[in-house]
Design a protein around this motif. Sequence first.
Motif, short mmCIF file in Angstrom:
data_model
loop_
_atom_site.label_atom_id
_atom_site.label_comp_id
_atom_site.label_asym_id
_atom_site.label_seq_id
_atom_site.Cartn_x
_atom_site.Cartn_y
_atom_site.Cartn_z
N MET A 3 0.86 -1.16 0.00
CA MET A 3 0.00 0.00 0.00
C MET A 3 0.91 1.23 0.00
N TYR B 120 -4.39 -0.48 7.82
CA TYR B 120 -4.83 0.25 6.63
C TYR B 120 -4.33 1.70 6.70
N VAL C 113 -1.86 3.92 4.19
CA VAL C 113 -2.18 5.26 3.70
C VAL C 113 -1.04 6.22 4.01
N GLN D 37 0.46 4.96 -5.18
CA GLN D 37 -0.84 4.43 -4.78
C GLN D 37 -1.58 5.44 -3.90
N ARG D 38 -2.79 5.75 -4.28
CA ARG D 38 -3.65 6.66 -3.51
C ARG D 38 -4.80 5.84 -2.95
N TRP D 39 -4.89 5.77 -1.63
CA TRP D 39 -5.91 4.96 -0.96
C TRP D 39 -7.21 5.72 -0.90
N LEU D 40 -8.31 5.05 -1.26
CA LEU D 40 -9.61 5.68 -1.39
C LEU D 40 -10.60 5.30 -0.30
N ALA E 170 -10.39 -2.96 0.49
CA ALA E 170 -9.65 -1.69 0.46
C ALA E 170 -9.56 -1.26 -1.01
N ARG E 171 -9.92 -0.01 -1.25
CA ARG E 171 -9.89 0.50 -2.62
C ARG E 171 -8.77 1.53 -2.76
N SER E 172 -8.12 1.49 -3.92
CA SER E 172 -7.06 2.45 -4.20
C SER E 172 -6.97 2.72 -5.70
N ARG E 173 -6.09 3.64 -6.03
CA ARG E 173 -5.84 3.97 -7.42
C ARG E 173 -4.33 4.10 -7.59
N ARG F 187 -8.84 -2.96 -6.25
CA ARG F 187 -9.72 -3.39 -5.17
C ARG F 187 -9.11 -4.62 -4.53
#
Length: 135
Positions: A1, A45, A49, A75-78, A101-104, A111
């Motif tokens: 992450m 989590y 981040v 990685q940007r955690w959403l 956990a969702r990220s971009r 996901r």
Amino acid sequence: MGKASRRKGGTCACGSGRDRPACCGAFLDGAAAAPTAEALMRSRYAAFVEGREDYLLATWAPETRPESLMLEPDQRWLGLTIRATGAGGPEDREGWVEFVARSRVRGQGVRLHERSHFRREDGRWVYVDGEFPGA
């Protein structure tokens, strides 16, 4: 992450809606140990981040812990959604937490759906391993 600034105030990254110092901040900053498996999951989590490799490794069971982590800097955690929990309470020795956990990463949505296993060692919860439901 991935990495993010180490925020000391504001809303906690774990999605609880609470202020960081009153939520995962106490665990991340070493002032307290997570009292439940879910609290440890949420703080891990938040550590992803914040890019806190030190905390992630320190809260990982020795037999499954890697020597180091390579966190994705882009990685940007959403967001984090806790789907279910089993045991993992203040008096339990083991427990599990199922989460999404969702990220971009570089514009691509990611996901992560995992059922993480936790164990209490010397009064502290540690992450043991995880499985991927439906995989």
